[in-house]
Design an enzyme around this catalytic site. Structure first.
Site, PDB file in Angstrom:
ATOM      1  N   ASP A 191       0.884  -1.098  -0.096  1.00 35.41           N
ATOM      2  CA  ASP A 191       0.135   0.069  -0.011  1.00 35.41           C
ATOM      3  C   ASP A 191       1.012   1.182  -0.012  1.00 35.41           C
ATOM      4  OD1 ASP A 191      -2.254   1.726   0.707  1.00 35.41           O
ATOM      5  OD2 ASP A 191      -1.620   1.716   2.518  1.00 35.41           O
TER       6      ASP A 191
ATOM      7  N   ASP B 262      -0.134   4.860   1.324  1.00 38.76           N
ATOM      8  CA  ASP B 262      -0.442   6.275   2.221  1.00 38.76           C
ATOM      9  C   ASP B 262      -0.130   5.251   3.651  1.00 38.76           C
ATOM     10  OD1 ASP B 262      -0.828   8.264   0.475  1.00 38.76           O
ATOM     11  OD2 ASP B 262      -2.603   7.060  -0.071  1.00 38.76           O
TER      12      ASP B 262
END
Length: 240
Positions: A69, A71
Site C-alpha cells: 500500500d 499512504d
C-alpha cells in the site's frame, strides 16, 4: 546458634507485620496510573515480527511478487490529504470523491510526503531476494501519475511497475469485495504489506500472506485500526 537464627526471623516478620498494620493512610491518586498485573492482562497476543524475521521466513523460497500500500505504509502522506481537505471540502470528506483533488495530489504532492524507514528496509530486503515490487493503493488515478517515478526514485526500485490505483473504477479489473484484492490477484502477488484493515482483509480474500505495517503516528487517517486484530503479523517499530 540455631535459637538465635530462629529468633531473628521471628523479629523480622513481626517488624514487617507491624509496619504493614500501622502504615500511613493512603493518599488519593492525582492522575490515572496502572498496576503491572492489570497492564499485563490487557496486553493483546499480537504476532510481532521484525524485517529480519520476515526475511528468514522467506529463506529458500524463489523470487515472488510482493505488493505495498502507499499512504501510511511506505509514505507518511497525511500532509497532502490535509491540504486537499482544506482546499476542496474543509467541512467534510467529500474531497476524496473529487477528481480535481486526485488529479492534483497524484501529480506531485508526494514530493512533500515523508518516506517511512520500515519501507526502505523492506523494499531493500525484497529487491535483494530478486522479488518484484508492486504498489497497490486505494487512491483514485489522476491525469498525471507522478507517484510511480517518485516511489522508484525514493526507494531505488529497479524495473518499477506502474502504481495500481484501485479507487474509483480501479475495481473493474477484477470483481472482488476489497478493491486491493483485485490488484493482488491481477499481479499474482504472494505477500502484501499495508497499514489499514482493508489491506489485511484484501490479502485474506486473495488467499495470501498479509503483514501489517503500523500507521504513521501523526496520521490524519482516523480512527486508527487495531493492528493484529485479524491475527495477522505486525511489524515492530513500523510507524515511521
Amino acid at each position: 546458634m540455631k535459637i538465635f537464627h530462629y529468633s531473628a526471623v521471628v523479629t523480622i516478620l513481626a517488624t514487617a507485620l507491624s509496619c504493614n498494620l500501622y502504615a500511613s493512610p493512603k493518599e488519593p491518586y492525582t492522575q490515572a496510573g496502572f498496576d503491572t498485573r492489570t497492564a499485563e492482562k490487557q496486553q493483546a497476543p499480537i504476532h510481532w515480527v521484525s524485517v529480519e524475521q520476515i526475511k528468514a521466513s522467506l529463506s529458500g523460497k524463489p523470487p515472488m511478487n510482493v505488493s505495498f500500500d502507499i499512504d501510511d505504509t511506505v509514505l507518511a502522506s497525511s500532509g497532502c490529504f490535509y491540504y486537499g481537505k482544506q482546499k476542496y471540502s474543509p467541512n467534510d470528506f467529500s474531497y476524496l470523491k473529487n477528481q480535481n483533488f486526485w488529479d492534483e495530489i497524484n501529480a506531485g504532492c508526494d514530493k512533500y510526503s515523508i518516506p517511512k524507514e520500515v519501507a526502505r528496509e523492506l523494499i531493500k530486503m525484497h529487491q535483494e531476494r530478486g522479488d518484484q515490487i508492486f504498489f497497490i493503493t486505494g487512491r483514485t488515478a489522476g491525469k498525471d501519475d507522478q507517484v510511480t517515478p517518485l516511489l522508484a526514485k525514493t526507494f531505488n526500485i529497479k524495473n518499477v511497475h506502474p502504481v495500481n490505483f484501485m479507487g474509483g473504477h480501479g475495481q473493474e479489473v477484477l470483481k472482488t469485495k476489497y478493491n486491493k484484492a483485485a490488484g493482488i490477484l491481477k499481479h499474482h502477488v504472494q505477500l502484501h504489506y499495508g497499514d489499514s484493515d482493508d489491506d489485511i482483509l484484501a490479502a485474506k480474500e486473495a488467499g495470501i500472506r498479509g503483514i501489517r505495517i503500523l500507521r504513521a503516528t501523526n496520521s490524519t487517517y482516523l480512527p486508527f485500526p487495531q493492528a493484529g486484530g485479524y491475527g495477522e503479523e505486525v511489524i515492530i517499530n513500523s510507524s515511521y
